[in-house]
Design an enzyme around this catalytic site. Sequence first.
Site, PDB file in Angstrom:
ATOM      1  N   GLU A 127      -1.683   7.586  -9.414  1.00 41.94           N
ATOM      2  CA  GLU A 127      -2.791   7.581  -7.951  1.00 41.94           C
ATOM      3  C   GLU A 127      -2.329   8.546  -6.794  1.00 41.94           C
ATOM      4  O   GLU A 127      -1.034   9.332  -6.838  1.00 41.94           O
ATOM      5  CB  GLU A 127      -2.800   6.323  -7.751  1.00 41.94           C
ATOM      6  N   HIS A 241      -9.426   2.692   2.388  1.00 38.06           N
ATOM      7  CA  HIS A 241      -9.658   2.873   1.077  1.00 38.06           C
ATOM      8  C   HIS A 241     -10.536   4.125   1.454  1.00 38.06           C
ATOM      9  O   HIS A 241     -11.842   3.736   1.514  1.00 38.06           O
ATOM     10  CB  HIS A 241      -9.861   2.113   0.308  1.00 38.06           C
ATOM     11  N   ARG A 282      -3.478   8.238   0.654  1.00 34.91           N
ATOM     12  CA  ARG A 282      -4.958   7.647   1.352  1.00 34.91           C
ATOM     13  C   ARG A 282      -5.463   8.584   2.560  1.00 34.91           C
ATOM     14  O   ARG A 282      -6.253   8.330   2.942  1.00 34.91           O
ATOM     15  CB  ARG A 282      -4.588   6.326   0.816  1.00 34.91           C
ATOM     16  N   HIS A 339      -8.984  -1.648   4.417  1.00 36.14           N
ATOM     17  CA  HIS A 339      -8.648  -2.233   2.830  1.00 36.14           C
ATOM     18  C   HIS A 339      -7.351  -2.765   2.954  1.00 36.14           C
ATOM     19  O   HIS A 339      -7.220  -4.449   2.083  1.00 36.14           O
ATOM     20  CB  HIS A 339      -8.522  -0.818   1.635  1.00 36.14           C
ATOM     21  N   ARG A 374       0.155   2.680   3.249  1.00 38.77           N
ATOM     22  CA  ARG A 374       0.940   2.460   1.996  1.00 38.77           C
ATOM     23  C   ARG A 374       0.847   3.441   1.016  1.00 38.77           C
ATOM     24  O   ARG A 374      -0.435   3.874   0.414  1.00 38.77           O
ATOM     25  CB  ARG A 374       0.575   1.203   1.721  1.00 38.77           C
TER      26      ARG A 374
HETATM   27  C1  SIN Z   1      -7.565   1.047  -6.008  1.00 39.16           C
HETATM   28  O1  SIN Z   1      -6.880   1.051  -6.977  1.00 39.16           O
HETATM   29  O2  SIN Z   1      -7.656   2.391  -5.788  1.00 39.16           O
HETATM   30  C2  SIN Z   1      -6.637   0.481  -4.645  1.00 39.16           C
HETATM   31  C3  SIN Z   1      -5.627   0.424  -5.399  1.00 39.16           C
HETATM   32  C4  SIN Z   1      -4.475  -0.372  -4.258  1.00 39.16           C
HETATM   33  O3  SIN Z   1      -4.947  -0.194  -3.395  1.00 39.16           O
HETATM   34  O4  SIN Z   1      -3.553  -0.129  -3.641  1.00 39.16           O
END
Ligand code: SIN
Length: 496
Positions: A127, A241, A282, A339, A374
């Site tokens: 991620e 997000h 993010r 988010h 985060r």
């Molecule tokens: C996501 O899966 O994009 C969100 C997960 C998170 O907020 O860490």
Amino acid sequence: MAPSAPAAPLDPRPALLADVCVVGAGGAGLYAALTAAREGARVVLVSATPLAETSSYWAQGGLAAALGADDTPDLHRRDTETAGRGAVRRTAANVLVREAPRAVHDLQELGVVFDHDEQGNLALGLEGGHGKRRVAHAGGSATGRRVVRQLSAVVVEEPGVTVLENARAAALWTTPEEGRCVGVVCEDGRTIRARATILATGGAAALWRRTTNPPGSLGIGLMLAHAAGAALADLEFVQFHPTAIIGVPGREGFLVTEAIRGEGATLLDARGERFVEELAPRDEVARAIFSKVREQGTDHVDLDMRHIDPALFPNVVSALRDHGLDPVTQLLPVAPACHYVMGGIVADLDGGTTVPGLYAIGESACTGLHGANRLASNSLSECFVMGRRAGLAGLEEPGLLPGLGGPPASSTILRPSRETRQAMWDLAGVERDREGLTRLREDPHPLARMVATCALAREESRGAHLRTDFPALDPALDGMHAVVRGGEPPVLERWR
Ligand code: SIN
């Protein structure tokens, strides 16, 4: 700040007695309750919703943990710190990265089945902001649901835990002299007296009009704790997000997990061109989308996941298909949505707050772990790492004292109006400035006002906090946290 009236009559039944009262039955609360009960404690678990309908249930991300052969806790810490933009508290990051692998194993022992590859090893996802594959999922993007469902099933079988479903905490019970927290009063007047009270009430992202969160994520725990005298911090750090669905009735704000970008999905502008590194942290991706949408006069960019195997993300694919959008053949319209709140109730490395006897964990807490932005999937890991720590630490609190005085009157916590939620979006959104934040400081909702004062106090741009009137990061504010106590203006403090 006091929760709003009206007071409900106190329930004439005697208070329930517990060693530990946990408020909130998401991942963190369930795990804290189980940990304490398995040490022999009497636990009361207060849940506003039926079990397994909490915010964690919605979580599509997984648990970030250095479990790969090419990974180490130190690498995980470095990525956490890089994403957090100079505001991560290193001691908190060290706790997380060292204990997250154990959390995954403990959950496996409790019956959670994580996804495996063909060789039978944990399948670790990638991620944004992670330099290694280190996100453990259960059922692809159904991790929150699987984990919360399994832990709920274990908790209901646990004799040491009494679950109060559909019970809303409305006030914390504190002693007049020491200000120690000795329990909870529910909205319906029921009372619980406990040696330790653990708030695991989730975040506040639903205070913003456009959100990925369930409607109950309104910062209730933050307001309860603040009313009981606890310090809050970092409320200006709110994560948007990047990829939440927009313009699809019934699916507004639906989160399309970053793990899909981890498998190669791309973001395309109105000309069909890529414009951002999809796996950057993010804050960067959300900002790039925000700017692109403004520049091109649209309200969204497109997520192209047409070449991604739909079997990897079954619940995302089926949720979208149910609303007439087929990710296998169509581009998905996405834009940022609120988010996750990095700030919260100031908590130490065991979840202890500034009020004796009161603990805070999960998204309701602020240990400084997430800094200004985060790292993806650190939050679910944090729920279990801190849930365990607080569940154990609570057992060290002194026994129930006689003659505590009566519990406070119950009250109904103020809900934000539609105007407040719109104002949060307009004035404390992806971009903010002094003029808008000054207006927000007059909002009727107390938490909206506190977000505004923290955001005004931080005269710089850092991570998710983008002040258009202070566009640069101020290195003098590295490691500083905006702390709110009582009705005082926030104070910037350095945490070790
Ligand atoms: C996501 O899966 O994009 C969100 C997960 C998170 O907020 O860490």
